[in-house]
Write a protein that holds these residues in place. Structure first.
Motif, PDB file in Angstrom:
ATOM      1  N   THR A   1       0.833  -1.213   0.000  1.00 15.81           N
ATOM      2  CA  THR A   1       0.000   0.000   0.000  1.00 15.81           C
ATOM      3  C   THR A   1       0.862   1.255   0.000  1.00 15.81           C
ATOM      4  OG1 THR A   1      -1.747  -1.153   1.191  1.00 15.81           O
ATOM      5  CG2 THR A   1      -1.800   1.245   1.255  1.00 15.81           C
ATOM      6  N   LEU A   2       1.909   1.245   0.827  1.00 16.87           N
ATOM      7  CA  LEU A   2       2.786   2.412   0.903  1.00 16.87           C
ATOM      8  C   LEU A   2       3.542   2.632  -0.401  1.00 16.87           C
ATOM      9  CD1 LEU A   2       4.186   1.991   4.527  1.00 16.87           C
ATOM     10  CD2 LEU A   2       2.599   3.741   3.721  1.00 16.87           C
ATOM     11  N   ASN A   3       3.999   1.535  -1.036  1.00 24.55           N
ATOM     12  CA  ASN A   3       4.700   1.662  -2.314  1.00 24.55           C
ATOM     13  C   ASN A   3       3.783   2.246  -3.379  1.00 24.55           C
ATOM     14  OD1 ASN A   3       7.171   0.726  -1.420  1.00 24.55           O
ATOM     15  ND2 ASN A   3       6.699  -1.420  -1.853  1.00 24.55           N
ATOM     16  N   SER A   4       2.536   1.765  -3.389  1.00 19.23           N
ATOM     17  CA  SER A   4       1.572   2.282  -4.361  1.00 19.23           C
ATOM     18  C   SER A   4       1.310   3.763  -4.117  1.00 19.23           C
ATOM     19  CB  SER A   4       0.260   1.488  -4.255  1.00 19.23           C
ATOM     20  OG  SER A   4      -0.720   2.035  -5.093  1.00 19.23           O
TER      21      SER A   4
ATOM     22  N   LYS B   1       3.294   5.869  -2.629  1.00 17.83           N
ATOM     23  CA  LYS B   1       4.515   6.632  -2.953  1.00 17.83           C
ATOM     24  C   LYS B   1       4.625   6.850  -4.456  1.00 17.83           C
ATOM     25  CE  LYS B   1       9.538   6.646  -2.371  1.00 17.83           C
ATOM     26  NZ  LYS B   1       9.804   6.899  -3.781  1.00 17.83           N
ATOM     27  N   SER B   2       4.362   5.779  -5.232  1.00 18.22           N
ATOM     28  CA  SER B   2       4.431   5.891  -6.685  1.00 18.22           C
ATOM     29  C   SER B   2       3.438   6.931  -7.185  1.00 18.22           C
ATOM     30  CB  SER B   2       4.152   4.529  -7.327  1.00 18.22           C
ATOM     31  OG  SER B   2       4.116   4.630  -8.730  1.00 18.22           O
ATOM     32  N   TYR B   3       2.214   6.874  -6.646  1.00 20.80           N
ATOM     33  CA  TYR B   3       1.182   7.828  -7.049  1.00 20.80           C
ATOM     34  C   TYR B   3       1.600   9.254  -6.672  1.00 20.80           C
ATOM     35  CZ  TYR B   3      -3.304  10.254  -7.225  1.00 20.80           C
ATOM     36  OH  TYR B   3      -4.292  11.150  -7.494  1.00 20.80           O
TER      37      TYR B   3
ATOM     38  N   SER C   1       3.237  14.533  -7.791  1.00 16.62           N
ATOM     39  CA  SER C   1       4.070  15.637  -7.327  1.00 16.62           C
ATOM     40  C   SER C   1       4.884  16.203  -8.477  1.00 16.62           C
ATOM     41  CB  SER C   1       5.002  15.165  -6.210  1.00 16.62           C
ATOM     42  OG  SER C   1       4.270  14.803  -5.071  1.00 16.62           O
ATOM     43  N   ALA C   2       5.414  15.289  -9.336  1.00 18.44           N
ATOM     44  CA  ALA C   2       6.196  15.760 -10.484  1.00 18.44           C
ATOM     45  C   ALA C   2       5.332  16.586 -11.420  1.00 18.44           C
ATOM     46  CB  ALA C   2       6.797  14.562 -11.219  1.00 18.44           C
ATOM     47  N   ASP C   3       4.104  16.090 -11.696  1.00 18.82           N
ATOM     48  CA  ASP C   3       3.203  16.838 -12.574  1.00 18.82           C
ATOM     49  C   ASP C   3       2.858  18.201 -11.970  1.00 18.82           C
ATOM     50  OD1 ASP C   3       3.212  14.681 -14.238  1.00 18.82           O
ATOM     51  OD2 ASP C   3       1.265  13.897 -13.584  1.00 18.82           O
ATOM     52  N   THR C   4       2.566  18.194 -10.671  1.00 21.05           N
ATOM     53  CA  THR C   4       2.182  19.437 -10.001  1.00 21.05           C
ATOM     54  C   THR C   4       3.332  20.443  -9.998  1.00 21.05           C
ATOM     55  OG1 THR C   4       0.652  18.228  -8.579  1.00 21.05           O
ATOM     56  CG2 THR C   4       1.336  20.414  -7.833  1.00 21.05           C
ATOM     57  N   LEU C   5       4.542  19.959  -9.678  1.00 22.48           N
ATOM     58  CA  LEU C   5       5.702  20.852  -9.640  1.00 22.48           C
ATOM     59  C   LEU C   5       6.019  21.408 -11.020  1.00 22.48           C
ATOM     60  CD1 LEU C   5       7.993  18.886  -7.159  1.00 22.48           C
ATOM     61  CD2 LEU C   5       6.826  21.050  -6.751  1.00 22.48           C
ATOM     62  N   SER C   6       5.900  20.547 -12.046  1.00 20.84           N
ATOM     63  CA  SER C   6       6.163  21.009 -13.413  1.00 20.84           C
ATOM     64  C   SER C   6       5.159  22.078 -13.818  1.00 20.84           C
ATOM     65  CB  SER C   6       6.101  19.818 -14.379  1.00 20.84           C
ATOM     66  OG  SER C   6       6.275  20.238 -15.707  1.00 20.84           O
ATOM     67  N   SER C   7       3.868  21.823 -13.490  1.00 18.85           N
ATOM     68  CA  SER C   7       2.832  22.802 -13.800  1.00 18.85           C
ATOM     69  C   SER C   7       3.066  24.103 -13.035  1.00 18.85           C
ATOM     70  CB  SER C   7       1.461  22.227 -13.453  1.00 18.85           C
ATOM     71  OG  SER C   7       0.454  23.183 -13.645  1.00 18.85           O
ATOM     72  N   ALA C   8       3.435  23.971 -11.759  1.00 14.83           N
ATOM     73  CA  ALA C   8       3.687  25.161 -10.943  1.00 14.83           C
ATOM     74  C   ALA C   8       4.873  25.958 -11.484  1.00 14.83           C
ATOM     75  CB  ALA C   8       3.944  24.762  -9.495  1.00 14.83           C
TER      76      ALA C   8
END
Length: 329
Positions: free
Chosen positions: A180-183, A185-187, A192-199
């Motif tokens: 569950t934690l790995n899933s 984390k992956s999500y 986070s990458a998408d959000t940071l790139s958009s930001a």
């Protein structure tokens, strides 16, 4: 903690209390408190420097009480104190008629009138009525035991289910938690990458707009432009000689008059504004005065207008106003 407090006035004429001071047989020291005031025909009596003692017989007259420990002198100069009735006074049920306060110093002692006490009987658990109370306690204990038995049955059901394999053991739980934690984390990493790139993209765009706007504003603030009018092409009404010059720096405009005009009357237009030099809304209807006495002009939206009569002469002076026009190219 006091269960009851009695307000008692100990006067030289008589003792005033709303009722007898009631005790329950077996009451502890301090269960009943007397809030007392000592007065002489209504005037407060100072107790400063005096030793206070409570003296009394028990209701059966077999014991004498002399207590000097239960006092709290709340206002000695005003004759006010609190007294915690001792448990010795409640040892025997009945009426107490001999009970008073005594105050003494090296010269002797003085006593108050008696304070009436009533010691009421307490419940005797050796009597038959006590069995009713004990029966209630027994019933409460049985109810509590039933609840404990039911809770033990629930716990046993949980243990039986665990033994049948209805629950994950620690290793299985750890494995499920790790998955569950790995899933998660992956999500989170992906989002986070998408959000940071958009930001970052948004911030870069906004920063560029802000910097461009700031640069344009700064450039315009530093720019200068000037236009000089003389009588050519009829640009100045009543022109004879000289000039009217407009000098702009940023959004500030200075107008220099050094011009000789002929016949002028109030509200005659003298000169229009060059492109990029019109006064702002805040600067319209501003007035300039000149060196020749009584000569004055007013700024309107499109024209500098005479405000006085002049048969001809020099108009010399300077005026400053603000403009919202785009800077002249």
């Amino acid at each position: 903690m006091a269960i009851r407090t009695y307000k008692v006035t100990l006067d030289s004429k008589n003792t005033i209390a709303p009722e007898p001071v009631f005790l329950r047989q077996g009451d502890k020291t301090g269960a009943v408190v007397i809030d007392a005031s000592v007065t002489d025909n209504g005037a407060p009596v100072s107790l400063s420097g005096l030793s206070a003692t409570f003296r009394a017989n028990t209701s059966d007259g077999k014991a004498v009480i002399a207590d000097g420990n239960g006092f709290d002198m709340t206002n000695p100069s005003g004759g006010e104190f609190n007294y915690q009735v001792p448990n010795a006074l409640s040892a025997v049920a009945g009426k107490i008629t001999m009970a008073y306060f005594s105050f003494s110093d090296s010269s002797g002692s003085e006593s108050t009138f008696n304070v009436p006490f009533v010691v009421e009987k307490s419940v005797d658990l050796t009597q038959g009525q006590a069995h009713d109370y004990i029966t209630i306690i027994d019933g409460t204990m049985r109810t509590l035991q039933q609840k404990i038995d039911a809770m033990n049955a629930d716990i046993q059901n949980v243990l039986n289910a665990y033994n049948r394999g209805d629950f994950y053991n620690k290793g299985e739980t750890d494995s499920k938690d790790a998955a569950t934690l790995n899933s998660a984390k992956s999500y989170a990493d992906g989002k986070s990458a998408d959000t940071l790139s958009s930001a970052k993209s948004y911030a870069d765009t906004q920063d560029e707009k802000t910097l461009t706007s700031a640069k344009t504003y700064t450039d315009n603030r530093l720019k200068e432009a000037s236009v000089t009018y003389n009588g050519g092409a009829g640009s100045i009404t009543g022109y004879k000689s000289g000039y009217i010059a407009f000098v702009r720096r940023g959004n500030t405009v200075a107008v220099y008059f050094d011009v000789e005009l002929g016949q002028m009357e109030p509200n005659w237009g003298i000169c229009g504004y060059p492109t990029g030099f019109k006064p702002s809304q805040a600067s319209r209807v501003a007035h300039f005065s000149f060196t020749t006495l009584g000569l004055e002009v007013k700024l309107t939206e499109n024209t500098i207008v005479s405000q006085s009569h002049s048969g001809g002469g020099w108009w010399v002076g300077t005026g400053v106003y603000f403009t919202d026009d785009p800077f002249p190219s």
